[in-house]
Design a protein around this motif. Structure first.
Motif, PDB file in Angstrom:
ATOM      1  N   SER A  69       0.838  -1.164  -0.119  1.00  0.00           N
ATOM      2  CA  SER A  69      -0.044   0.153  -0.110  1.00  0.00           C
ATOM      3  C   SER A  69       0.930   1.095   0.149  1.00  0.00           C
ATOM      4  CB  SER A  69      -0.905  -0.064   1.126  1.00  0.00           C
ATOM      5  OG  SER A  69      -1.783  -1.056   1.263  1.00  0.00           O
ATOM      6  N   LEU A  70       0.670   2.280  -0.908  1.00  0.00           N
ATOM      7  CA  LEU A  70       1.457   3.179  -1.060  1.00  0.00           C
ATOM      8  C   LEU A  70       0.577   4.629  -0.921  1.00  0.00           C
ATOM      9  CD1 LEU A  70       3.349   2.323  -4.416  1.00  0.00           C
ATOM     10  CD2 LEU A  70       4.073   1.991  -2.039  1.00  0.00           C
ATOM     11  N   TYR A  71       1.089   5.513  -0.150  1.00  0.00           N
ATOM     12  CA  TYR A  71       0.430   6.922   0.211  1.00  0.00           C
ATOM     13  C   TYR A  71       1.276   8.104  -0.207  1.00  0.00           C
ATOM     14  CZ  TYR A  71      -2.386   3.614   3.324  1.00  0.00           C
ATOM     15  OH  TYR A  71      -3.026   2.522   3.605  1.00  0.00           O
ATOM     16  N   LEU A  72       0.640   9.024  -0.755  1.00  0.00           N
ATOM     17  CA  LEU A  72       1.217  10.287  -0.986  1.00  0.00           C
ATOM     18  C   LEU A  72       0.471  11.199  -0.053  1.00  0.00           C
ATOM     19  CD1 LEU A  72       3.190  12.194  -2.327  1.00  0.00           C
ATOM     20  CD2 LEU A  72       1.073  12.649  -4.027  1.00  0.00           C
ATOM     21  N   ASN A  73       1.055  11.622   1.096  1.00  0.00           N
ATOM     22  CA  ASN A  73       0.304  12.560   2.101  1.00  0.00           C
ATOM     23  C   ASN A  73       1.131  13.710   1.841  1.00  0.00           C
ATOM     24  OD1 ASN A  73      -0.990  13.209   4.378  1.00  0.00           O
ATOM     25  ND2 ASN A  73       1.130  12.950   5.823  1.00  0.00           N
ATOM     26  N   MET A  74      -0.048  14.564   1.298  1.00  0.00           N
ATOM     27  CA  MET A  74       0.131  16.097   1.452  1.00  0.00           C
ATOM     28  C   MET A  74      -0.371  16.686   2.478  1.00  0.00           C
ATOM     29  SD  MET A  74       1.907  16.147  -1.506  1.00  0.00           S
ATOM     30  CE  MET A  74       2.185  17.703  -1.643  1.00  0.00           C
ATOM     31  N   GLN A  75       0.303  17.505   3.322  1.00  0.00           N
ATOM     32  CA  GLN A  75      -0.093  18.192   4.463  1.00  0.00           C
ATOM     33  C   GLN A  75      -0.873  19.509   3.903  1.00  0.00           C
ATOM     34  OE1 GLN A  75       3.405  18.003   6.927  1.00  0.00           O
ATOM     35  NE2 GLN A  75       2.364  16.529   8.020  1.00  0.00           N
ATOM     36  N   ARG A 233       5.962  19.629   2.605  1.00  0.00           N
ATOM     37  CA  ARG A 233       4.623  19.309   2.922  1.00  0.00           C
ATOM     38  C   ARG A 233       4.382  17.934   2.461  1.00  0.00           C
ATOM     39  NH1 ARG A 233       1.205  22.812   5.257  1.00  0.00           N
ATOM     40  NH2 ARG A 233       2.108  24.881   5.630  1.00  0.00           N
ATOM     41  N   THR A 234       5.187  17.063   2.156  1.00  0.00           N
ATOM     42  CA  THR A 234       4.946  15.781   1.209  1.00  0.00           C
ATOM     43  C   THR A 234       5.622  14.761   2.216  1.00  0.00           C
ATOM     44  OG1 THR A 234       5.395  16.911  -0.597  1.00  0.00           O
ATOM     45  CG2 THR A 234       5.381  14.473  -0.891  1.00  0.00           C
ATOM     46  N   SER A 414      -2.864  -1.961   4.444  1.00  0.00           N
ATOM     47  CA  SER A 414      -3.640  -0.901   4.047  1.00  0.00           C
ATOM     48  C   SER A 414      -4.037  -0.278   5.489  1.00  0.00           C
ATOM     49  CB  SER A 414      -4.741  -1.302   3.359  1.00  0.00           C
ATOM     50  OG  SER A 414      -5.600  -2.277   3.983  1.00  0.00           O
ATOM     51  N   ASP A 415      -4.340  -0.882   6.476  1.00  0.00           N
ATOM     52  CA  ASP A 415      -4.892  -0.362   7.673  1.00  0.00           C
ATOM     53  C   ASP A 415      -3.706   0.208   8.583  1.00  0.00           C
ATOM     54  OD1 ASP A 415      -7.287  -1.270   7.449  1.00  0.00           O
ATOM     55  OD2 ASP A 415      -7.221  -3.224   8.503  1.00  0.00           O
ATOM     56  N   LEU A 416      -2.524  -0.442   8.483  1.00  0.00           N
ATOM     57  CA  LEU A 416      -1.349   0.142   9.030  1.00  0.00           C
ATOM     58  C   LEU A 416      -0.725   1.514   8.469  1.00  0.00           C
ATOM     59  CD1 LEU A 416       0.898  -0.547  10.983  1.00  0.00           C
ATOM     60  CD2 LEU A 416       2.024  -2.004   9.491  1.00  0.00           C
ATOM     61  N   GLY A 417      -0.972   1.436   7.162  1.00  0.00           N
ATOM     62  CA  GLY A 417      -0.839   2.820   6.400  1.00  0.00           C
ATOM     63  C   GLY A 417      -1.427   3.875   6.870  1.00  0.00           C
ATOM     64  N   LYS A 418      -2.944   3.490   6.996  1.00  0.00           N
ATOM     65  CA  LYS A 418      -4.008   4.430   7.356  1.00  0.00           C
ATOM     66  C   LYS A 418      -3.575   5.162   8.757  1.00  0.00           C
ATOM     67  CE  LYS A 418      -7.339   2.498   4.406  1.00  0.00           C
ATOM     68  NZ  LYS A 418      -8.819   1.872   4.328  1.00  0.00           N
ATOM     69  N   SER A 419      -3.296   4.189   9.492  1.00  0.00           N
ATOM     70  CA  SER A 419      -3.045   4.462  11.022  1.00  0.00           C
ATOM     71  C   SER A 419      -1.607   5.503  11.030  1.00  0.00           C
ATOM     72  CB  SER A 419      -2.837   3.285  11.906  1.00  0.00           C
ATOM     73  OG  SER A 419      -2.384   3.809  12.816  1.00  0.00           O
ATOM     74  N   PHE A 420      -0.566   5.189  10.319  1.00  0.00           N
ATOM     75  CA  PHE A 420       0.761   5.720  10.184  1.00  0.00           C
ATOM     76  C   PHE A 420       0.351   7.120   9.849  1.00  0.00           C
ATOM     77  CE2 PHE A 420       4.448   7.590   8.443  1.00  0.00           C
ATOM     78  CZ  PHE A 420       5.352   7.333   9.383  1.00  0.00           C
ATOM     79  N   VAL A 421      -0.333   7.393   8.667  1.00  0.00           N
ATOM     80  CA  VAL A 421      -0.588   8.808   8.109  1.00  0.00           C
ATOM     81  C   VAL A 421      -1.387   9.505   9.081  1.00  0.00           C
ATOM     82  CG1 VAL A 421      -1.617  10.070   6.238  1.00  0.00           C
ATOM     83  CG2 VAL A 421      -0.334   7.856   5.698  1.00  0.00           C
ATOM     84  N   THR A 422      -2.272   9.146   9.628  1.00  0.00           N
ATOM     85  CA  THR A 422      -2.998   9.967  10.457  1.00  0.00           C
ATOM     86  C   THR A 422      -2.329  10.101  11.827  1.00  0.00           C
ATOM     87  OG1 THR A 422      -5.027   8.642  10.063  1.00  0.00           O
ATOM     88  CG2 THR A 422      -4.975   9.706  12.097  1.00  0.00           C
ATOM     89  N   ILE A 423      -1.657   9.433  12.186  1.00  0.00           N
ATOM     90  CA  ILE A 423      -0.757   9.799  13.623  1.00  0.00           C
ATOM     91  C   ILE A 423       0.368  10.846  13.059  1.00  0.00           C
ATOM     92  CG2 ILE A 423       0.938   8.919  15.048  1.00  0.00           C
ATOM     93  CD1 ILE A 423      -1.042   6.378  15.065  1.00  0.00           C
ATOM     94  N   ALA A 424       0.930  10.509  11.770  1.00  0.00           N
ATOM     95  CA  ALA A 424       2.180  11.593  11.381  1.00  0.00           C
ATOM     96  C   ALA A 424       1.451  12.931  11.304  1.00  0.00           C
ATOM     97  CB  ALA A 424       2.607  10.902  10.174  1.00  0.00           C
ATOM     98  N   ASN A 425       0.126  13.076  10.850  1.00  0.00           N
ATOM     99  CA  ASN A 425      -0.312  14.460  10.421  1.00  0.00           C
ATOM    100  C   ASN A 425      -0.763  14.885  11.671  1.00  0.00           C
ATOM    101  OD1 ASN A 425       0.059  14.392   7.695  1.00  0.00           O
ATOM    102  ND2 ASN A 425      -1.842  13.449   7.296  1.00  0.00           N
ATOM    103  N   SER A 426      -0.610  14.254  12.877  1.00  0.00           N
ATOM    104  CA  SER A 426      -1.213  14.733  14.004  1.00  0.00           C
ATOM    105  C   SER A 426      -0.026  15.480  14.866  1.00  0.00           C
ATOM    106  CB  SER A 426      -1.891  13.821  14.844  1.00  0.00           C
ATOM    107  OG  SER A 426      -1.171  12.912  15.505  1.00  0.00           O
ATOM    108  N   GLY A 427       1.128  15.235  14.220  1.00  0.00           N
ATOM    109  CA  GLY A 427       2.257  15.569  15.064  1.00  0.00           C
ATOM    110  C   GLY A 427       2.696  14.574  16.194  1.00  0.00           C
ATOM    111  N   ALA A 428       2.060  13.368  16.376  1.00  0.00           N
ATOM    112  CA  ALA A 428       2.473  12.340  17.237  1.00  0.00           C
ATOM    113  C   ALA A 428       3.495  11.395  16.908  1.00  0.00           C
ATOM    114  CB  ALA A 428       1.091  11.509  17.763  1.00  0.00           C
TER     115      ALA A 428
END
Length: 951
Positions: A69-75, A233-234, A414-428
C-alpha cells in the motif's frame, strides 16, 4: 503515541510547545515527531528524508503477502484556503485523476483495475481539514508495478495538468458528491458548525459551497495547487511485502526532482472560537427524539508528544472510562432516560480542544435525563471516584494494551498505512503497541486516584458552556434555559457503583475423559485443514486452524430445529435477535459483562438466522476456555432483559422519522423487500410490529430453540490447537438440553419474486433534493451448484458498473458513485431467484437523465457487447478481492456454516473460484448480458424527495 490502537477513541495529540496564534499548524515543520520527543518510534518503520524535504516512511509487513500500500500524504487541506477558495483542496484531489504529465485523463483507471483496485467514492484519495492523502493498494510488488505507482504519485505532486475542459467535467462529479453527502443530519451539522465556530476556518465544509465549486477554473485552482503542494509538506509512505533497501532508491529516483520555488506560504490564523459563559443553541429538526450536547471549549494549546504527555493521557483515559461506565449503569437502571449518554475529554487534544457530555432522549424524559447527567457529573467532580472504580479502570486499560499487542501482529498493510498517516499528520510519534504497554507499566505505580479525579475536574474547569439541543423538541428556549439553571443547584450525593459479579455463576460441567476421534480432511490447496468430530449423536464439531489472524479464535454454536422461521415468526426472530444483542451474557447485564471482560476483546452474541439459533463468540486464543464458558452460559441461561427491549423500542422511535421521511432511510428500510416481491424476510421491524410482542414471548421463543431434537453444530476457526479446543467444546456443549419432538412455530415461507410493477415511484418528505433510482433485471440460477453461471453473472455486473461509472460519473456528473451488483438467493424456497441491480443516487431533477443513460449503457451492451480486454481488466479486481478474503478466518468460518446449513460444497466452490474466473471470456459475459438485459423481467424503482419529484 499510538493510543488509538487500544480501543479508545480520542482526537489527535498535536505537537507544539506554545499557544498557536499567527503560526497555525506549527507541527507541520517538515520533521518527524520523534525527532523532538523522548518517545521511541516503532522499530519496524524505516524513516528517511530527501534533500528537497520530502519525507518517507517504509514499513515492511507481510499481511497480505505479495502486496503493498502506497500513500502520498500532502499536508494540505481546507484550512489553507482563502475565503474565495473554499473547496479548492478537495477539487485538486479530484483533478489528480484527470490528467497529469505522464498519464492523460482516463488512463489511470485501467492501471487501478489491473492492480486489483476499485475506483470511485473515497477509495483512492481523501481530503480533510489539514491533509490530502492519495492511496494506491497494489496487488503486485514487482519493480515495474511499484515504479509506475511511484510515477503516478510523483505526478500528483506537481504534474497535474488542470485542463479547463477536465475541470468543467469534474465540476458535475463534485456537485454530485456534495449532493450524495447532503442529508437533513449533514445540513444540520453544517449549521451547528457555523454556529459554534463562526468567524473561524473551522466553520467551513471541506467540500466547499455550491458557489465556490462553480467558481473554480484552471487559473485559480492551479494557483492554489502550486502554492501549497511543496516538498516540505510531502510524505511518501509504503507499507507491505517490501524491503526498505530496495524501495529507498525508487523513492529517491521518483521524488528527488520535486521542487517548488514559489515563496513559502504562511498559514493564516484560523480564528478564535467564542467561549460564552452559557449559550443555548436550539436546532429544530423533524427527526424523532431530542439530542443534548454540552460543549466546554479549552484553550488551543498544543503539546509535544512526550512521555509526560503520554502519562497524562493515560490518566485522562481512566477518568473517562470510569465516568462512562457510570453512565452505562445509570442507563441500564433507567432505560427510559436516554438511548445513550456519553462523556468525552479532548481537552488537550486536537485542533479544537474540548470536553463535553451528550445524550439522546425524548420530549417526555429530556428534563429528567438532563438533571441526571448534570447531577452525576457535578457529583463526580465533588466526590471523585472510588478505589474500586480506579482499580477497574487500570485493569481495563491494561487489558486493552495487551490486546493491542496481539492485534498488532494481524494488522493489514492498508490499515497500518492509514494509521501511520493519521498519526504522522497529528504531530504524534508512531509507537508500537509493545512500547505503549511498556510505558503504561512504567507509569502505573505512580498514577494516583487523586490525579484521575483532578483530570476529570480539569475537563470541566473552563467556565464556558454551550448547550446544543437538536431535534423535534416541544420545549421552548426559556424552558430549557430554566431547566439547565435548576440542574446546577441539585443536591449531590456519592455515587454507588454496581457491585462486580463473579463469573462463572453457574456450576461448570465436569471435564470429559474420553474425547471423540478427530478426522482430518483436506479442503484444497488454498484452504485451511478441516478437523471433524462427532460426539454422542448430539454434537458435530468442525474446526479449521488458521494463522491468518494470529492469537485470535472465533466460534459459532448452531442449534434449534433447523427449519425455516416461517412468515408468522420472522418478526419475532428479528426482535429476539435485537433484544438478545442488548442483553449481555446469560443473566449478566451489559455493564456487568464490561466489568468482567472489558478490554479482553471477547464478544458473545446470540441471534437467529434463516432456520437456527446461533451463538457467535470471539476472543484471544489464550481466553478460549473463558470464551467457551461464556457461550455455554448464554446457552444454558438465556435471559432477554427488559432494559434491552425498552432500548430497542427507543431506537425504533428515534429512527422513525429517518426511516419514513428520508430517501436514505426509505431505501435502507424498504428497497430490499420491494425488489424481492415484498418478501417479509427483508422487512425491517416497525413499532406497530414490536408492540405485538412482550418480553415473555421473546423469552419463550428463545428457550424453545434449545429444546429441538436436532444435532447441534460447533464451528471453531482461527489460531488454536485442535485437540485442546476439542476438549473444551465437548466439556461445555456435549450434553444437549432436554429435547422435544416437534417445532411449535410456523415454518412456511413465501418465495421471493420479481416486483409486479414495471415502474414504481415512492415520494418521501425529505427536505434534501435527492433520489435513489433502481433498475433491476431478473437473472435466476435455478441450479445453485452452477457456479460458473454465478461467477459469469458477477463479471457481467462488474461490466455494467464500470460502464455506468464512465457514463454517469465521468461524462455527465449525474451520479457520484453509481453501482451494479448481482445477488441470488440460496434459500430452496426461492428456486434460485436472482437480481442484477443497478443503483444510482442523484438529484431528483436528474432522474430521467439517469434512466436514459442507464438505457444507453444497457442498449450498447446488448448490441455491441464487451471485448476480451475489458473483461480481463475487470476480472483483476475480483481476483484480488478473493485473494484478500481467503486470508481471513471469518471467510472460512462463514463458508463452513453455509456448507453445514445447505449441505452444499461451498468451501470447494470458493477454492475453485479463481479457476472459474479464468475460464470466463467475453463471449460468456455477452451471452449473459443479452439474456438479462433483453428480458422483459425488468423493473424501475425510484425513491424521490417531496417537492422536487417528477410526479
Amino acid at each position: 503515541m499510538n493510543i488509538r490502537k487500544i480501543g479508545f477513541t480520542f482526537a489527535f495529540v498535536l505537537c507544539c510547545t506554545t499557544v498557536v496564534s499567527a503560526q497555525e499548524l506549527a507541527w507541520y515543520d517538515g520533521k518527524w515527531a520523534h525527532e523532538g520527543s523522548d518517545l521511541v518510534p516503532d522499530k519496524r518503520v524505516h524513516f528517511g528524508k530527501l534533500p528537497n524535504g520530502v519525507r518517507y516512511a517504509i514499513i515492511p509487513n507481510t499481511l497480505p503477502k505479495g502486496r503493498v500500500s502506497l500513500y502520498l500524504n500532502m499536508q494540505v487541506g481546507s484550512l489553507m484556503e482563502e475565503e474565495s477558495e473554499k473547496g479548492f483542496a478537495h477539487y485538486v484531489e479530484h483533478m489528480a485523476f484527470n490528467g497529469t504529465k505522464n498519464f492523460p485523463a482516463g488512463s489511470l483507471i485501467p492501471f487501478f483495475q489491473d492492480n486489483g483496485m476499485s475506483f470511485g467514492g473515497d477509495t483512492n484519495a481523501h481530503t480533510s481539514l489539514a491533509e490530502t492523502v492519495y492511496k494506491l493498494d497494489l496487488a503486485k510488488v514487482d519493480d515495474a508495478s511499484v515504479s509506475k505507482a511511484f510515477l503516478i504519485l510523483r505526478d500528483f505532486t506537481d504534474g497535474m495538468l488542470m485542463a479547463e475542459s477536465e475541470i468543467q467535467d469534474e465540476r458535475g462529479v463534485i456537485l454530485s458528491e456534495k449532493n450524495a453527502r447532503d442529508s437533513e443530519e449533514s445540513l444540520a451539522n453544517d449549521e451547528r458548525r457555523a454556529y459554534l465556530y463562526g468567524g473561524t476556518k473551522f466553520a467551513d465544509n471541506v467540500i466547499g459551497t455550491q458557489e465556490s465549486i462553480q467558481s473554480v477554473h484552471s487559473s485559480n485552482l492551479t494557483y492554489f495547487y502550486r502554492k501549497w503542494y511543496r516538498p516540505e509538506r510531502t510524505m511518501v509512505v509504503a507499507v507491505g511485502d517490501i524491503e526498505p533497501v530496495k524501495l529507498v532508491p525508487m523513492i529517491e529516483q521518483a521524488f528527488s526532482s520535486f521542487k517548488n520555488e514559489t515563496p513559502q506560504p504562511v498559514v493564516q490564523d484560523f480564528g478564535e472560537v467564542q467561549q460564552p459563559k452559557f449559550k443555548l443553541f436550539m436546532q429544530p429538526m423533524e427527526k424523532d427524539g431530542v439530542s443534548f450536547s454540552l460543549l466546554i471549549s479549552h484553550p488551543r494549546k498544543f503539546y509535544k508528544d512526550t512521555q509526560a504527555n503520554l502519562r497524562e493521557t493515560f490518566i485522562q483515559m481512566m477518568a473517562s472510562s470510569i465516568f462512562n461506565q457510570r453512565l452505562r449503569e445509570i442507563g441500564l437502571k433507567n432505560p427510559h432516560l436516554w438511548g445513550k449518554a456519553q462523556f468525552y475529554n479532548n481537552a488537550k487534544k486536537g485542533l479544537l480542544p474540548s470536553a463535553g457530555l451528550s445524550f439522546i432522549s425524548n420530549n417526555e424524559h429530556w428534563n429528567e435525563a438532563l438533571n441526571m447527567l448534570i447531577k452525576e457529573s457535578n457529583g463526580a467532580q465533588k466526590f471523585g471516584f472510588s478505589d474500586e472504580e480506579f482499580i477497574q479502570a487500570k485493569t481495563l486499560i491494561g487489558r486493552n494494551l495487551d490486546k493491542a499487542v496481539l492485534d498488532e501482529a494481524n494488522q493489514k498493510s492498508s490499515d497500518l498505512g492509514k494509521s501511520f498517516v493519521t498519526i504522522a499528520n497529528s504531530g504524534a510519534v508512531f509507537t508500537s503497541a509493545i512500547e505503549d504497554k511498556k510505558r503504561y507499566e512504567q507509569f502505573l505505580p505512580t498514577i494516583t486516584l487523586a490525579e484521575v479525579n483532578a483530570a476529570f475536574q480539569e475537563a470541566f474547569a473552563p467556565e464556558n458552556r454551550t448547550l446544543v439541543v437538536s431535534g423535534n423538541s416541544n420545549a421552548s428556549h426559556e424552558e430549557i434555559t430554566l431547566a439547565w439553571e435548576r440542574a446546577q443547584h441539585q443536591a449531590l450525593s456519592l455515587y454507588h457503583a454496581t457491585q462486580k459479579k463473579t463469573f462463572p455463576y453457574l456450576t461448570l460441567p465436569s471435564e470429559v475423559s474420553q474425547l471423540p476421534t478427530l478426522e482430518k480432511k483436506s479442503l484444497g490447496q488454498n484452504a485451511p485443514m478441516l478437523y471433524v468430530a462427532h460426539y454422542n449423536d448430539a454434537l458435530d464439531i468442525y474446526m479449521m486452524p488458521t494463522k491468518f489472524e494470529r492469537n485470535q479464535v472465533m466460534a459459532r454454536f448452531i442449534f434449534g430445529y433447523n427449519e425455516p422461521f416461517g412468515e408468522n415468526v420472522l418478526a419475532l426472530s428479528k426482535i429476539a435477535s435485537a433484544v438478545l444483542s442488548g442483553s449481555g451474557i446469560g443473566s449478566l447485564s451489559p455493564t456487568e459483562v464490561s466489568q468482567l471482560f472489558g478490554g479482553l476483546g471477547m464478544s458473545v452474541k446470540e441471534g437467529f438466522e434463516d432456520a437456527n439459533s446461533v451463538i457467535n463468540g470471539s476472543a484471544a486464543t489464550k481466553d478460549f476456555s473463558l470464551l467457551m464458558q461464556a457461550m455455554w452460559t448464554q446457552y444454558k441461561d438465556p435471559m432477554p432483559q427488559e432494559s434491552a427491549l425498552i432500548r430497542f423500542k427507543q431506537s425504533l422511535e428515534l429512527g422513525k422519522h429517518q426511516k419514513e421521511n428520508s430517501v436514505e432511510g426509505v431505501d435502507q428500510a424498504y428497497s430490499a423487500s420491494y425488489l424481492s416481491g415484498n418478501s417479509k424476510r427483508y422487512e425491517s421491524i416497525d413499532l406497530k410490529t414490536l408492540e405485538r410482542y412482550r418480553l415473555e414471548d421473546i423469552s419463550t421463543f428463545v428457550k424453545n430453540q434449545r429444546r429441538a431434537n436436532v444435532k447441534a453444530k460447533m464451528i471453531i476457526t482461527g489460531d488454536f490447537e485442535p485437540q485442546n479446543a476439542l476438549k473444551e467444546v465437548v466439556r461445555f456443549f456435549g450434553t444437549p438440553e432436554k429435547a422435544t419432538t416437534s417445532n411449535p412455530y410456523d415454518t412456511h415461507l413465501i418465495a421471493a419474486s420479481f416486483p409486479t410493477e414495471n415502474y414504481m415511484q415512492r415520494v418521501v418528505a425529505d427536505k434534501v433534493d435527492k433520489s435513489v433510482v433502481y433498475r433491476v433485471y431478473q437473472g435466476n440460477v435455478e441450479d445453485v451448484s452452477d457456479r460458473m453461471r454465478v461467477a459469469t453473472l458477477n463479471v457481467a455486473a462488474a461490466v455494467v458498473k464500470d460502464r455506468l461509472r464512465k457514463e454517469l460519473r465521468e461524462k455527465s456528473g449525474v451520479a457520484y458513485s453509481p453501482s451494479a451488483s448481482y445477488k441470488n438467493s440460496l434459500n430452496p424456497v426461492d428456486k434460485g431467484f436472482g437480481l442484477l441491480s443497478i443503483k444510482v443516487a442523484t438529484q431528483t431533477k436528474h432522474n430521467d437523465e439517469a434512466l436514459q443513460k442507464i438505457d444507453a449503457v444497457v442498449d450498447e451492451l446488448v448490441h455491441k457487447g464487451v471485448n476480451e480486454d475489458e473483461v480481463e481488466r475487470l476480472k483483476a479486481p475480483m481476483l484480488t478481492s478473493w485473494k484478500s478474503a481467503q486470508k481471513k478466518s471469518e471467510v472460512w468460518h462463514n463458508l463452513m456454516e453455509k456448507e453445514i446449513r445447505h449441505g452444499l460444497p461451498f468451501v470447494q466452490w470458493y477454492v475453485d473460484y479463481p479457476k472459474r474466473l479464468e475460464e470466463i471470456h467475453a463471449k460468456d459475459v455477452n451471452r449473459v448480458l443479452k439474456e438479462l438485459l433483453e428480458t422483459h423481467h425488468t423493473a424501475t424503482y425510484v425513491i424521490a424527495s417531496k417537492g422536487a419529484s417528477n410526479e
